[in-house]
Design an enzyme around this catalytic site. Structure first.
Site, PDB file in Angstrom:
ATOM      1  CG  PHE A  80      28.737  61.000  32.050  1.00  0.00           C
ATOM      2  CD1 PHE A  80      27.867  61.223  30.992  1.00  0.00           C
ATOM      3  CD2 PHE A  80      29.563  62.037  32.447  1.00  0.00           C
ATOM      4  CE1 PHE A  80      27.841  62.449  30.332  1.00  0.00           C
ATOM      5  CE2 PHE A  80      29.537  63.273  31.793  1.00  0.00           C
ATOM      6  CZ  PHE A  80      28.674  63.473  30.728  1.00  0.00           C
ATOM      7  CD1 TRP A  84      10.582  62.438  30.308  1.00  0.00           C
ATOM      8  CD2 TRP A  84       8.653  61.915  29.305  1.00  0.00           C
ATOM      9  NE1 TRP A  84      10.367  63.362  29.313  1.00  0.00           N
ATOM     10  CE2 TRP A  84       9.187  63.060  28.681  1.00  0.00           C
ATOM     11  CE3 TRP A  84       7.437  61.399  28.837  1.00  0.00           C
ATOM     12  CZ2 TRP A  84       8.559  63.709  27.615  1.00  0.00           C
ATOM     13  CZ3 TRP A  84       6.807  62.043  27.784  1.00  0.00           C
ATOM     14  CH2 TRP A  84       7.361  63.177  27.178  1.00  0.00           C
ATOM     15  NE  ARG A  96      25.705  65.044  38.920  1.00  0.00           N
ATOM     16  CZ  ARG A  96      26.054  64.696  37.695  1.00  0.00           C
ATOM     17  NH1 ARG A  96      27.240  65.017  37.239  1.00  0.00           N
ATOM     18  NH2 ARG A  96      25.221  64.042  36.924  1.00  0.00           N
ATOM     19  CE  LYS A 153      23.821  59.334  36.057  1.00  0.00           C
ATOM     20  NZ  LYS A 153      23.979  59.883  34.727  1.00  0.00           N
ATOM     21  CE  LYS A 170      23.459  64.531  29.660  1.00  0.00           C
ATOM     22  NZ  LYS A 170      23.977  63.940  30.908  1.00  0.00           N
ATOM     23  CB  ALA A 188      30.848  61.542  36.309  1.00  0.00           C
ATOM     24  CG  PHE A 233      13.321  56.619  25.661  1.00  0.00           C
ATOM     25  CD1 PHE A 233      13.581  57.923  25.278  1.00  0.00           C
ATOM     26  CD2 PHE A 233      14.036  56.087  26.735  1.00  0.00           C
ATOM     27  CE1 PHE A 233      14.547  58.679  25.942  1.00  0.00           C
ATOM     28  CE2 PHE A 233      14.988  56.839  27.407  1.00  0.00           C
ATOM     29  CZ  PHE A 233      15.248  58.146  26.997  1.00  0.00           C
ATOM     30  CB  THR A 286      14.201  61.407  33.831  1.00  0.00           C
ATOM     31  OG1 THR A 286      14.507  62.578  33.080  1.00  0.00           O
ATOM     32  CG2 THR A 286      12.713  61.103  33.712  1.00  0.00           C
TER      33      THR A 286
END
Length: 542
Positions: free
Chosen positions: A287, A396, A80, A57, A91, A259, A368, A59
């Site tokens: 999230f 990315w 954040r 998210k 993560k 969150a 991906f 990214t």
């Protein structure tokens, strides 16, 4: 990277309002901009329910901002700050990835400008003053059995969740039950992120309920005269941090609540300041949309007057397959039927965004390397079935130029203006607010309350909190409170085992299922792969 003073000048900040923290980071004094009108369009980035590794998210948020800038739109990010818990846990950091990153990544993911340390210190100063008050004669008649304010630290440490403190004799304090939360879940963090300025911050800190006296009356930080010293510790931290993306887009990164156990949004000050400086502001909520977006709408927007102009919903092929029942080890293998089954999780979030909050929505397909053409075709077909615009996000791999199509869709969606539409009205009882989120957003049949919870809710309403929104803490992996119920579960009840007031932030936290406010490290924490090489460079950080 460009020198941060150059980034600030290009963004329109006055040089005298920037406080450099080295060459690449600066604090921004928001006061000179407080009276300016908010001119920007606000785009909220949220997601479907994630896999344990997250769905990128941040990214997507960084890539989208760079894509908007690459198409000639004046853009700013409002994100954040990372917590050290995920950095050293599962993560990793929260600076994005690949060519969609904010920089300098190592500093951001570690100590940054010390904001989280300042919040930790302010929290623990108050905790120390509570125990010192009891030790020094207890004139407020605090009941040591009813001290509710917990200590915090910015590391995952399950050993500190529950403990007995004050052992070792009279000189070491009064023995009582205590415990730690992670800093991101602390009330001070929530208060910090929802304050409009430093004066509001100090007033909010005074309202923190730390305990009850022997007659049952709430005792606050203001009663202990702690708010002044706490604000002094937060004086510099309350200023947003200015950094840049790899593409040179300015970013205000400030505050870092989770969150799943807090309200999951960056600071109101950072978002409002960004909206005064740019035509488009990209922000994210933590999230899935059931957690971060709901709290962004029902807590942050309700309190601040903010309202998003559009929502970008992040989906990934691997998350869709996970919600279709595929185990983590097989997520890189093509499986179109599983993806199609998992689309129902995406559809649930689309429904909430468009039909509960009445917001325009665009799906960002975060690509991906393991995604196949067949799987991507099935995903886009699913979006067409719901008449939802969607675009690949290749930030990315390609930076902003890989996100221009998504940027155009998001900007087009943000052209209109919708009126605020919350999940529930503000004047109904707390119990009804919890049930509204459970039924309308999660799809639950109802709510089951643990022993004493309804009594606690009644007491909080007697203390003047009936008008507060609710902040439901639950697992991020499912729409339910059971992480194993993937997809779009039905026929379940939400279990609320505990409620806590967050009086300074202005909401009530309701803990669902087994969720806790101090995570633990996994069997193989990311910390085991982090080090420093012979040249002094940090390795293994992601």
């Amino acid at each position: 990277m460009k020198p941060i003073m150059d980034i600030g000048e290009e963004a329109g900040f006055l040089a005298e309002s920037l406080i450099p923290y080295g060459k690449w980071i600066a604090k921004v004094d928001p006061e000179p901009y407080a009276s300016l009108p908010g001119k920007g369009k606000l785009i909220l980035v949220t997601a479907m329910n994630p896999t344990p590794a997250g769905e990128g998210k941040t990214t997507v948020s960084v890539g989208l901002a760079d894509g908007l800038a690459a198409t000639g739109r004046k853009t700013m990010l409002a994100l954040r700050e990372p917590s050290l818990g995920p950095v050293f846990g599962v993560k990793g950091g929260a600076a994005g990835g690949g060519y969609a990153q904010v920089l300098p990544m190592e500093s951001i993911n570690l100590h940054f400008t010390g904001d989280l340390h300042a919040i930790t210190s302010a929290n623990n100063l108050l905790a120390a003053m509570v125990d010192n008050h009891i030790q020094q004669g207890n004139p407020l008649n605090i009941d040591p059995r009813r001290v509710s304010f917990r200590r915090c630290m910015d590391i995952n440490d399950r050993q500190l969740r529950q403990m007995i403190t004050g052992l070792g004799g009279k000189g070491n304090g009064y023995p009582r039950e205590d415990g730690f939360d992670i800093t991101a879940a602390s009330e001070v963090m929530a208060c910090f992120c929802l304050s409009s300025d430093i004066r509001d911050l100090q007033e909010r800190l005074a309202r923190i309920i730390v305990a009850r006296d022997r007659s049952g009356k709430a005792v606050t930080a203001g009663d202990l005269q702690a708010q002044g010293a706490m604000t002094a510790l937060l004086r510099d931290a309350i200023k947003p941090n200015l950094i840049q993306t790899l593409g040179g887009t300015p970013c205000l990164m400030h505050g870092g609540p989770f969150a799943n156990i807090a309200h999951g949004c960056n600071s109101v000050i950072a978002t409002q300041t960004a909206l005064k400086m740019a035509d488009y502001v990209v922000t994210e909520a933590g999230f899935g949309a059931d957690l971060g977006a709901e709290k962004f709408i029902d807590i942050k927007c309700r309190m601040s007057g903010l309202w998003p102009d559009a929502v970008v919903l992040v989906a990934t092929v691997r998350a869709l397959k996970a919600h279709g029942g595929i185990p983590k080890a097989a997520l890189s293998e093509q499986n179109v039927p599983a993806l199609q089954k998992g689309l129902h999780n995406l559809y649930a979030h689309l429904h909430n965004i468009r039909h509960i909050w009445n917001l325009p929505c665009v799906v960002a397909v975060n690509r991906f390397s393991s995604d196949t053409d067949a799987e991507l075709d099935a995903l886009f077909e699913g979006c067409r079935d719901k008449v939802t615009p969607a675009a690949i996000c290749d930030g990315w791999a390609l930076g902003g130029k890989g996100v221009t199509a998504l940027a155009d869709l998001a900007a087009e969606a943000a052209n209109g203006r919708t009126e605020p539409c919350y999940t529930y009205p503000g004047d109904i009882p707390l119990r009804e607010k919890i049930e509204a989120v459970a039924r309308r957003v999660y799809g639950a049949d109802g709510v089951i309350y643990g022993n004493g919870v309804l009594k606690d809710l009644s007491r909080l309403e007697e203390d003047g909190m009936r008008g507060f929104p609710v902040c439901i803490a639950k697992t991020q992996y499912s729409l339910s409170d059971n992480p194993s119920l993937t997809g779009r579960p039905s026929g379940f009840s939400l279990h609320i085992r505990q409620v806590r007031p967050s009086a300074s932030a202005g909401f009530v936290v309701a803990f669902a299922g087994d969720i806790i406010a101090m995570p633990g490290l996994p069997k193989v924490p990311a910390a085991q792969s982090i080090g420093v090489n012979e040249n002094g460079r940090i390795t293994g950080l992601f």
